[in-house]
Design a protein around this motif. Structure first.
Motif, PDB file in Angstrom:
ATOM      1  N   UNK A 250       0.831  -1.207   0.000  1.00 40.40           N
ATOM      2  CA  UNK A 250       0.000   0.000   0.000  1.00 40.40           C
ATOM      3  C   UNK A 250       0.865   1.255   0.000  1.00 40.40           C
ATOM      4  N   UNK A 251       1.945   1.233   0.784  1.00 45.78           N
ATOM      5  CA  UNK A 251       2.837   2.388   0.845  1.00 45.78           C
ATOM      6  C   UNK A 251       3.572   2.570  -0.481  1.00 45.78           C
ATOM      7  N   UNK A 252       4.049   1.476  -1.067  1.00 43.27           N
ATOM      8  CA  UNK A 252       4.742   1.577  -2.353  1.00 43.27           C
ATOM      9  C   UNK A 252       3.800   2.046  -3.451  1.00 43.27           C
ATOM     10  N   UNK A 253       2.527   1.677  -3.344  1.00 41.24           N
ATOM     11  CA  UNK A 253       1.565   2.129  -4.359  1.00 41.24           C
ATOM     12  C   UNK A 253       1.429   3.639  -4.318  1.00 41.24           C
ATOM     13  N   UNK A 254       1.466   4.221  -3.116  1.00 43.13           N
ATOM     14  CA  UNK A 254       1.419   5.677  -3.013  1.00 43.13           C
ATOM     15  C   UNK A 254       2.690   6.308  -3.559  1.00 43.13           C
ATOM     16  N   UNK A 255       3.800   5.611  -3.379  1.00 44.05           N
ATOM     17  CA  UNK A 255       5.093   6.159  -3.779  1.00 44.05           C
ATOM     18  C   UNK A 255       5.374   5.930  -5.257  1.00 44.05           C
ATOM     19  N   UNK A 256       5.050   4.720  -5.763  1.00 44.68           N
ATOM     20  CA  UNK A 256       5.397   4.363  -7.134  1.00 44.68           C
ATOM     21  C   UNK A 256       4.300   4.664  -8.139  1.00 44.68           C
ATOM     22  N   UNK A 257       3.041   4.748  -7.661  1.00 45.07           N
ATOM     23  CA  UNK A 257       1.947   4.961  -8.605  1.00 45.07           C
ATOM     24  C   UNK A 257       1.566   3.648  -9.281  1.00 45.07           C
ATOM     25  N   UNK A 258       1.307   3.711 -10.576  1.00 45.21           N
ATOM     26  CA  UNK A 258       0.831   2.550 -11.328  1.00 45.21           C
ATOM     27  C   UNK A 258       2.002   1.659 -11.714  1.00 45.21           C
ATOM     28  N   UNK A 259       2.402   0.776 -10.812  1.00 44.72           N
ATOM     29  CA  UNK A 259       3.535  -0.108 -11.063  1.00 44.72           C
ATOM     30  C   UNK A 259       3.097  -1.566 -10.984  1.00 44.72           C
ATOM     31  N   UNK A 260       1.830  -1.849 -11.291  1.00 44.89           N
ATOM     32  CA  UNK A 260       1.279  -3.192 -11.168  1.00 44.89           C
ATOM     33  C   UNK A 260       0.807  -3.709 -12.523  1.00 44.89           C
ATOM     34  N   UNK A 261       1.056  -4.989 -12.773  1.00 49.77           N
ATOM     35  CA  UNK A 261       0.534  -5.681 -13.952  1.00 49.77           C
ATOM     36  C   UNK A 261      -0.334  -6.827 -13.431  1.00 49.77           C
TER      37      UNK A 261
END
Length: 888
Positions: A250-261
């Motif tokens: 959750x924290x990385x999602x805030x930091x990295x943005x759309x970094x998921x496949x």
């Protein structure tokens, strides 16, 4: 049929390609691939790695699978695998590399550069985080052309206790993170890196923390870090708790943005395209009706579609025509095919001979990866015969296993294979009866212990699992204790705690007797150290542990173990400001030390007595005991002491020397002791000792009026405490940082931060520093012109100090009380002067020139501004406000 090509993921491959182009250009990227079992995560990552490496001659790939076998792996296991590959071992980790044979050549060619980089940027990882023996072997092969490299590595490995791989001394998590990141940065400057972490839903907590750190720390490096995981496994948690991966993601999602496949988000058209691409991966004459039938039957699920197509081919429903193209041999009866992936797996396994199935069944007990020698021994087969079956029939024909590593363990060579998909292993394992599983787990453990004789720490968790499932909880506890020691050696407190708490549960299944009691005592004393660090010196679970441990010591006659129990009990009383019970335990400690004549116990007895006397307001005596403790320090016993008591043996004495010398008016000596305290903690590489040292240094700086140093130490303490979950010291760091904010002008924010910090510290460590908190809070309030509020705060501090007999900072409380009274109520200047005189008298009685000088200076200022002549002596009487309860 040959293994199907990777198909139907063009958009995902292009997305990964774009991320790689950014990374190769010096803009590090992090990405996560998600999907449920069989969605094709591993296939996507492997195929991308191979394709990208064909297109980029500079790329080096390192990959690791997280451990699905024990449910809880050794701390940092996947990152250890990555580092082993990057230092010249492409097959490290038990399975084949994510890329190509060419990548293995590139990894091996990297050994000289990676060894130098490891020694220059991550020397403390040699022999602890990375086994030293393997490094020496690889360096030895390379050393002919690299004069000095082998000798430097041998020197480092020897300095850390040998090449056997078991850590001889601890390396704290902060240093691991810093040095691991530094090595990756240095390597990526020479060649761009693709780092692949598969099955993160099985990762240990320490690895997840390092992943989170890298996700935030990597910026301008030529690195692409890709991880995969199953969202459902994360959402349901682990062991009844929140999954350790959830919050960092959750924290990385805030930091990295759309970094998921997300591979599960494929729509109908994407699934149809996948089925067409799968069918067309080989020459065929299969029509639209067949393709729609395959799509309808499998819903386009990658694993299911691949296995159904393979089943049709192997059953003869599909056959080659004269031109070598696949065609339907007749109408396809989709109803006779398994309707679920499990059914496909059952049919695949059902085509094996009895011998092959028995081999895989035995292998499934060890896990998704298994040891060839274990299976050979349990099947009573020759190793060469088994290898032919594995590499021939089961790998090349049935594609149910893949070859892994071969490594030297002592005088033996041990080789690994792995199931090509975890579903095959789980099917075979669960097909066994409960009693068959128990027997095979026991036999597997017996063979593993023989194979790894002298090196069982390397497989401690696996052995613990096998013994537990074999119904031998006592031996399971023994191996869990070894695994907990390894976890503590790298600062993995959460993992160690989980291992120890499970050990307590297992002990309930062990028959009563002295051996069981000894195991329980060992578990409890180690758990006490972990709880001190993670929950505070007065963790709610500690009283029960102390009581039971003391009872066990008496029953077993274990007076040496009693030393550890008394230390925990003393610390519990001290932080609660129960000083008379703490003094009683300190005296009992000396009686025990006299009886045992044990070096560690004598040293610790001096430390606990000195600390108790300090808070009782007797700094000169405290200093004498601290100095004696330092003279008793023996470097070769440091690690043993640290393991017994959870703290470097010099920490308490150094803190006492620093604070006592400050109060005794020896500023230069105090500063030197404070610096030595931090230096020793850094040298010890022990996270809890580092937190202790930083707190001591921050307090000393505050006491000596060095605000900048106090704030710097508090910031470092905050970082260390948050990283390792040291709640008590995290709270104290909050108090110190809030004080710094308030003194710099952010009064309200500072006061709130101080309150939150003290509440956290008090909830995790009692009232031990209440006087200091009151003094700091009063200082901020006075700086803001709110002397009346400061007066109430100091009254509260005096009330608690009087109630508990804590006298160390009573002169300072009295001084601040007098000065605040004069500022808030000038008409009570006579009473204010009386408090200052009382402060002088108390400081003089305690022999604390620093506090005496401060009170005398305050009195001089007060007289200079108000009195023409000194006021007459008046008897001192404390006002009723001193009975105010502890400050909330």
């Amino acid at each position: 049929m040959s293994q199907p090509k990777f198909v139907g993921r063009d958009a995902e491959m292009e997305r990964l390609g774009a991320l790689w182009r950014d990374a190769a250009a010096g803009r590090a990227r992090v990405c996560f691939v998600t999907g449920e079992a069989g969605a094709g995560k591993s296939s996507l990552l492997h195929s991308f790695a191979a394709a990208a490496q064909r297109a980029d001659a500079r790329m080096v790939v390192a990959s690791a699978n997280c451990d699905a076998q024990t449910g809880q792996s050794d701390p940092y296991l996947p990152f250890l695998t990555l580092l082993e590959q990057l230092t010249g071992d492409p097959e490290a980790g038990g399975v084949q590399s994510a890329a190509t044979g060419e990548n293995a050549r590139r990894l091996r060619s990297l050994v000289g550069l990676s060894m130098r980089t490891l020694l220059e940027h991550a020397p403390d990882l040699v022999g602890t985080f990375v086994p030293g023996a393997g490094l020496l072997v690889k360096a030895g092969k390379y050393a002919a052309d690299q004069a000095g490299l082998l000798s430097r590595l041998e020197e480092k490995v020897t300095s850390r206790g040998g090449a056997g791989g078991a850590p001889a001394e601890a390396v704290d998590r902060d240093r691991i993170f810093r040095q691991y990141t530094g090595m990756l940065r240095a390597l990526s400057a020479q060649c761009p890196l693709l780092l692949v972490l598969d099955d993160l839903h099985w990762a240990d907590g320490a690895s997840i923390d390092l992943l989170f750190h890298l996700g935030r720390a990597l910026e301008n490096e030529r690195i692409l870090l890709v991880g995969s995981y199953r969202p459902n496994d994360v959402s349901i948690g682990r062991d009844g708790r929140r999954h350790p991966l959830e919050a960092p993601l959750a924290e990385l999602k805030r930091y990295l943005g759309d970094a998921w496949i997300d591979l599960d988000r494929a729509g109908c058209e994407q699934r149809r395209a996948f089925v067409h691409a799968l069918v067309d991966a080989e020459p065929n004459r299969l029509d639209a009706e067949f393709r729609e039938g395959l799509l309808r039957h499998t819903a386009g699920h990658p694993l299911f579609a691949v296995e159904v197509l393979r089943t049709l081919q192997e059953r003869g429903d599909l056959a080659h025509d004269a031109e070598g193209c696949w065609r339907a041999a007749g109408p396809i009866d989709w109803d006779v095919l398994p309707a679920r992936v499990e059914g496909v797996i059952e049919e695949r396994i059902g085509r094996l001979t009895d011998e092959l199935r028995e081999v895989l069944t035995v292998a499934s007990v060890e896990g998704t990866s298994f040891t060839t020698q274990v299976v050979a021994r349990l099947r009573e087969m020759g190793e060469r015969q088994l290898l032919r079956l594995l590499s021939g029939e089961l790998e090349k024909r049935h594609r149910l296993v893949v070859e892994g590593t071969t490594e030297r363990v002592g005088a033996r060579w041990v080789s690994q294979f792995a199931f090509s998909h975890v579903a095959f292993q789980q099917y075979l394992y669960h097909d066994l009866s409960a009693r068959e599983r128990m027997l095979l787990h026991a036999e597997t453990a017996e063979v593993l212990e023989e194979l790894y004789a002298g090196h069982t720490d390397r497989v401690a968790l696996q052995l613990a699992r096998h013994h537990e499932l074999a119904g031998d909880p006592a031996r399971a506890v023994d191996h869990r204790l070894r695994a907990a020691s390894r976890a503590l050696a790298v600062g993995a407190y959460a993992e160690a705690r989980a291992l120890l708490e499970r050990s307590r549960e297992l002990l309930a299944q062990v028959p009563a007797g002295p051996e069981r009691d000894r195991r329980e005592l060992e578990v409890l004393t180690r758990l006490c150290n972990v709880l001190n660090a993670t929950e505070g010196w007065d963790s709610p679970g500690l009283p029960e542990i102390f009581s039971r441990s003391r009872e066990l010591c008496e029953e077993l006659g274990e007076r040496a173990q009693l030393s550890r129990v008394l230390f925990g009990l003393w610390a519990y009383h001290l932080v609660q400001l129960q000083l008379q019970p703490a003094l009683a335990v300190a005296r009992e400690y000396f009686d025990l030390a006299d009886a045992l004549a044990d070096h560690d116990t004598v040293l610790q007895a001096h430390a606990v007595m000195g600390d108790t006397l300090f808070w009782l307001g007797r700094p000169a005596e405290a200093r004498d005991y601290a100095e004696a403790a330092m003279l008793l320090y023996a470097p070769h016993l440091r690690d043993e002491h640290q393991a017994r008591f959870g703290l470097d043996p010099r920490m308490i004495p150094l803190m006492l020397l620093a604070l006592s010398d400050a109060l005794l008016g020896r500023a230069g000596r105090a500063a030197a002791w404070g610096a030595e305290c931090v230096r020793v903690a850094d040298e010890a590489a022990h996270p809890f000792s580092r937190a202790f040292a930083l707190y001591a240094a921050a307090l000393l700086a505050w006491l000596m009026g060095d605000g900048d140093a106090a704030r710097a130490h508090a910031a470092a303490l905050q970082e260390t405490s948050e990283r390792f979950g040291f709640a008590y010291y995290r709270g104290q760091a909050g108090v110190l940082r809030g004080w710094g904010m308030g003194m710099e002008g952010s009064v309200e924010d500072g006061l709130q931060a101080m309150r939150r910090g003290f509440e956290e510290a008090a909830a995790n460590g009692g009232r031990g520093d209440h006087s200091l908190y009151c003094l700091m809070r009063a200082e901020v309030l006075r700086r803001a012109g709110r002397a009346a509020e400061a007066l109430r705060v100091v009254d509260c501090g005096l009330a608690v100090a009087r109630e508990c007999g804590e006298a160390a900072f009573e002169p300072e409380l009295l001084r601040v009380r007098g000065e605040a009274l004069a500022e808030a109520f000038p008409e009570h200047v006579t009473d204010a002067a009386a408090y200052l005189e009382r402060a002088i008298a108390r400081a003089r009685a305690q022999g604390t020139p620093l506090l005496e000088h401060r009170a005398a200076a305050g009195l001089a200022r007060l007289r200079a501004t108000v009195f023409a002549a000194p006021p007459p002596d008046e008897p001192f009487s404390a006002p009723p406000s001193l009975r105010v309860p502890v400050l909330a």
